[in-house]
Enzyme design. Structure first.
Site, PDB file in Angstrom:
ATOM      1  N   HIS A 264      43.833 -57.601 -13.391  1.00 26.23           N
ATOM      2  CA  HIS A 264      42.759 -56.954 -14.159  1.00 26.23           C
ATOM      3  C   HIS A 264      43.182 -56.666 -15.593  1.00 26.23           C
ATOM      4  CE1 HIS A 264      41.767 -55.391  -9.915  1.00 26.23           C
ATOM      5  NE2 HIS A 264      40.916 -56.373 -10.193  1.00 26.23           N
ATOM      6  N   GLY A 297      35.063 -56.928 -20.304  1.00 27.60           N
ATOM      7  CA  GLY A 297      36.225 -56.089 -20.037  1.00 27.60           C
ATOM      8  C   GLY A 297      37.060 -55.786 -21.255  1.00 27.60           C
TER       9      GLY A 297
END
Length: 362
Positions: A264, A297
């Site tokens: 991530h 993101g």
């Protein structure tokens, strides 16, 4: 995690993109943006055919509004490249700052193939992620399963060795002490059926800063504490997991050399109050360049300590809900002004078009 043979996995082509196409949006697949350049009152988006080896397939799109949503690294690469080339001269110097790894470690525990067969074990049955727990206030662990036949990640597994002095030597000693056990790791046959992944994430304040050198991203230590090379609570949890299933605890092969892995990557074009603090404002507009937006993101400013997909979705939904409808006044304050809380803008067209299937209309 790896798709669904029955079509049940919820993906962009089944939700947002499907609905957008029904409302008249044209999607150009296999198209990679390589530059965004100011052009009159808008921008020229230069693209190439994804994976093309030559200049064939080059196209240019004109747009008044451009949204960067290539994921944290993809968006960063594009912004860095344009900043280095002088294409976007007023871009904030904070591009690459606050790049977050979610402070992660990817660990796991696996059962040897003979034992798995003997006991009839199959960890692929069921939903990919069903639970999570917090061993301490900063650490969050998700047990993860991969579908049958999804064995490629098994090539990354190795012996679990705690951090500290002479870690590579201790890792090598562990491998030498149990040669047959770790030689079997070279075969990933049935790996997903006999392995449980432990995705370890933390919400602590550490970060990297990416820099653009010779067309590549490179990282240096960023704001906050140094990124951890191992997470003690995670290693302890994986050893307990291995005891529970009668298996062997493991980590990524890079861990032994103090190079942690993450699933991530976040940040790098984070929200800030001013260009000195971030790349985009609270409405996801790029400072210094009206009409450019970062909605992915890359705009996330912190380590979340959880899977970031819902946070990214929530930020995107909020940003889009504040856009004006075509031809209507923009309720957001001018770019560069102080933040103001404003009400969402009701869409001028229905979220689900009239010709959508009846199930969706209901």
């Amino acid at each position: 995690m790896t798709g669904c043979r029955h079509g049940a996995k919820n993906t962009l082509v089944k939700n947002y993109l499907w609905l957008a196409e029904r409302l008249g949006v044209e999607v150009h697949p296999r198209t990679t943006a390589v530059a965004v350049r100011p052009s009159g009152s808008g921008y020229r988006v230069e693209t190439v055919r994804t994976g093309a080896w030559s200049r064939r397939g080059r196209r240019v799109f004109e747009a008044d509004q451009v949204v960067f949503a290539a994921g944290a690294l993809g968006t960063q690469r594009l912004l860095h490249a344009m900043q280095a080339g002088g294409t976007l001269p007023h871009l904030s110097g904070r591009v690459g700052a606050l790049t977050r790894t979610n402070s992660e470690a990817i660990l796991g525990a696996g059962v040897k193939r003979p034992a798995a067969r003997r006991h009839g074990l199959d960890f692929t049955e069921g939903v990919a992620i069903t639970s999570s727990f917090h061993p301490d206030e900063h650490t969050h662990i998700e047990p993860v399963r991969y579908g049958r036949g999804s064995n490629v990640m098994g090539f990354l597994q190795s012996a679990l060795v705690d951090g500290g002095p002479r870690r590579p030597l201790r890792w090598l000693a562990t491998m030498v002490a149990h040669p047959l056990t770790y030689l079997r790791l070279l075969s990933v046959r049935d790996w997903s059926s006999r392995t449980v992944i432990a995705l370890v994430m933390q919400s602590v304040d550490n970060s990297l800063t990416t820099r653009y050198q010779r067309g590549r991203l490179r990282t240096v230590q960023g704001h906050g504490a140094p990124n951890p090379t191992w997470i003690p609570a995670g290693n302890e949890a994986v050893r307990l997991l291995a005891d529970e299933i009668g298996g062997i605890p493991g980590g990524a092969v890079t861990d032994a050399f103090n190079v942690p892995m993450t699933a991530h990557i976040l940040g790098g074009a984070a929200i800030g109050a001013t260009p000195a603090e971030g790349v985009v404002d609270a409405y996801h507009r790029v400072f210094g360049h009206p009409g450019l937006h970062v909605v992915d993101g890359a705009a996330v400013a912190a380590n979340l300590g959880v899977n970031p997909s819902l946070t990214i979705t929530a930020q995107a939904e909020r940003a889009m809900s504040l856009w004006p409808n075509k031809g209507e006044p923009d309720p957001r304050p001018p770019l560069g002004s102080a933040y103001e809380r404003i009400a969402p803008v009701a869409p001028a067209t229905p979220a689900v078009p009239p010709h959508a299937p009846a199930a969706l209309r209901r």
